[in-house]
Design an enzyme around this catalytic site. Sequence first.
Site, PDB file in Angstrom:
ATOM      1  N   SER A   1      39.315  -6.604   5.005  1.00 27.83           N
ATOM      2  CA  SER A   1      38.872  -6.771   3.287  1.00 27.83           C
ATOM      3  C   SER A   1      39.624  -8.000   3.760  1.00 27.83           C
ATOM      4  O   SER A   1      40.383  -8.549   3.974  1.00 27.83           O
ATOM      5  CB  SER A   1      40.146  -5.121   3.211  1.00 27.83           C
ATOM      6  OG  SER A   1      40.259  -5.273   1.307  1.00 27.83           O
ATOM      7  N   PRO A   2      39.715  -8.585   2.291  1.00 29.25           N
ATOM      8  CA  PRO A   2      39.822 -10.023   1.743  1.00 29.25           C
ATOM      9  C   PRO A   2      41.571  -9.874   2.517  1.00 29.25           C
ATOM     10  O   PRO A   2      41.539  -9.988   1.123  1.00 29.25           O
ATOM     11  CB  PRO A   2      39.289 -10.874   0.983  1.00 29.25           C
ATOM     12  CG  PRO A   2      38.605  -9.449  -0.130  1.00 29.25           C
ATOM     13  CD  PRO A   2      38.653  -7.921   1.090  1.00 29.25           C
TER      14      PRO A   2
ATOM     15  N   ALA B   1      40.486 -14.819  -0.215  1.00 32.87           N
ATOM     16  CA  ALA B   1      40.274 -15.056  -1.496  1.00 32.87           C
ATOM     17  C   ALA B   1      40.338 -17.000  -1.391  1.00 32.87           C
ATOM     18  O   ALA B   1      41.454 -17.495  -0.752  1.00 32.87           O
ATOM     19  CB  ALA B   1      41.235 -14.566  -2.610  1.00 32.87           C
TER      20      ALA B   1
ATOM     21  N   TYR C   1      44.156 -11.860 -11.442  1.00 32.28           N
ATOM     22  CA  TYR C   1      43.256 -13.610 -11.129  1.00 32.28           C
ATOM     23  C   TYR C   1      42.448 -13.391 -12.236  1.00 32.28           C
ATOM     24  O   TYR C   1      41.709 -12.055 -13.274  1.00 32.28           O
ATOM     25  CB  TYR C   1      42.862 -13.615  -9.750  1.00 32.28           C
ATOM     26  CG  TYR C   1      43.782 -13.147  -8.487  1.00 32.28           C
ATOM     27  CD1 TYR C   1      44.964 -14.227  -8.572  1.00 32.28           C
ATOM     28  CD2 TYR C   1      43.734 -12.319  -7.822  1.00 32.28           C
ATOM     29  CE1 TYR C   1      46.239 -13.784  -7.999  1.00 32.28           C
ATOM     30  CE2 TYR C   1      44.890 -12.001  -7.147  1.00 32.28           C
ATOM     31  CZ  TYR C   1      46.221 -13.068  -7.035  1.00 32.28           C
ATOM     32  OH  TYR C   1      47.104 -12.718  -6.317  1.00 32.28           O
TER      33      TYR C   1
ATOM     34  N   ARG D   1      34.655  -7.742  -6.503  1.00 31.51           N
ATOM     35  CA  ARG D   1      35.443  -6.649  -6.204  1.00 31.51           C
ATOM     36  C   ARG D   1      36.451  -6.657  -7.513  1.00 31.51           C
ATOM     37  O   ARG D   1      36.885  -7.753  -8.548  1.00 31.51           O
ATOM     38  CB  ARG D   1      36.917  -7.190  -5.147  1.00 31.51           C
ATOM     39  CG  ARG D   1      38.253  -6.655  -4.982  1.00 31.51           C
ATOM     40  CD  ARG D   1      39.106  -6.767  -4.419  1.00 31.51           C
ATOM     41  NE  ARG D   1      39.120  -6.120  -3.247  1.00 31.51           N
ATOM     42  CZ  ARG D   1      39.519  -6.008  -2.338  1.00 31.51           C
ATOM     43  NH1 ARG D   1      40.831  -6.743  -2.201  1.00 31.51           N
ATOM     44  NH2 ARG D   1      39.348  -5.188  -0.705  1.00 31.51           N
TER      45      ARG D   1
END
Length: 359
Positions: free
Chosen positions: A22-23, A59, A183, A231
């Site tokens: 996962s990022p 990210a 975000y 995502r």
Amino acid sequence: MSHLFTSFTLRGVTLRNRIGMSPMCQYSCEARDGRATDWHLHHYAARAIGGAGLITVEATAVEARGRISPQDTGLWDDSQIEPLAELAATIRRYGAVPGIQIAHAGRKAATFRPWEGGGPLREADGAWPVIGPGALPFSEAHQTPSALTVEEIAGIVEAFAQAARRANEAGFDWLELHGAHGYLLHSFLSPLANQRHDDYGGDFAGRTRLMREVVAAARAVWPDRKPLAVRLSCTDWLDGGWAIGDSVALARQLARLGVDLIDCSSGGIRPGVAIPLEPGYQVPFAEAIRHQSGLPVAAVGLILSAEQAEGILSEGKADLVYLGRQLLREPNWPLHAAADLEGRAGELMPPQYRWTLER
Ligand SMILES: Cc1cc2nc3c(=O)[nH]c(=O)nc-3n(C[C@H](O)[C@H](O)[C@H](O)COP(=O)(O)O)c2cc1C
């Protein structure tokens, strides 16, 4: 043969197994120039050696003002391609597919690193002005964002497209757009953050317009043979917020725009929201999107054991499982999972480590 260790193909790209990293932001560009460093190289290389099928680099900001912290990685300038190209090549050398998440932090930008407290930067610390759908701050402590004009929104779309182009030039084979965690893209989706009355707000069509434009612009420059993922925060976990039904409806539209997979996360639109954290707590969102939109999905969030991961896949709840903190704790999690599920780690285990299989 387990489900976890079968390969998975999207467009022209095949993962050796169903495990994705996962990022996870490393906040480690010490020169504050968005250029990946030695830390990134070794950190991601270790997880590729450890057997993950997909490594999603953290990210990475599409504009300097879209960084969460000053130390975030970036792809807003061609000079940032070179160190990421070395990173992508290294991930590939160790058998994983190199992926990257591109992002804009919006009104949650310009904060300290988590280990520095994570709060908003002050002017003396080098804070920069933040942007959002409107002049609604993330919290009382955060800066009040300036509302993007329609012309500025076009600039954001272009910034995502340019970053996608650079990600391809750096050699990444898998691109994820960060549409979650409060975000910028998520803040346009959620009625709790987006109170605009123009074409980019109001009803579902208005609030999803920016996401649809970003996807179309990224898809136009991202090669056909490479997968494009998004995502989403599948729910805000709040009454009156973005909800799973919205995510399903959006996923159906994104499929038509050339999105290949939805990475199913949740939350982040407001601070202090109670989330029922338990192993696999977001898996039902992945399952709903998979079954109701027809798109492949990744499940993420407190996936801890090999048996749990295998169950998610064998029960048809997701196509991929993404691991975050478990891969920080244990880069070799996939190697151990292969040994647990199959009684052998096979070719996944680097020969240099095969002694560990002997009793
Ligand atoms: C240190 C850290 C950094 C993170 N950075 C990102 C990020 O860059 N992009 C993102 O979408 N999620 C980010 N997340 C969320 C993770 O990708 C993951 O969704 C979350 O940690 C839940 O999975 P886990 O329980 O396996 O850790 C981050 C999480 C951690 C712990």
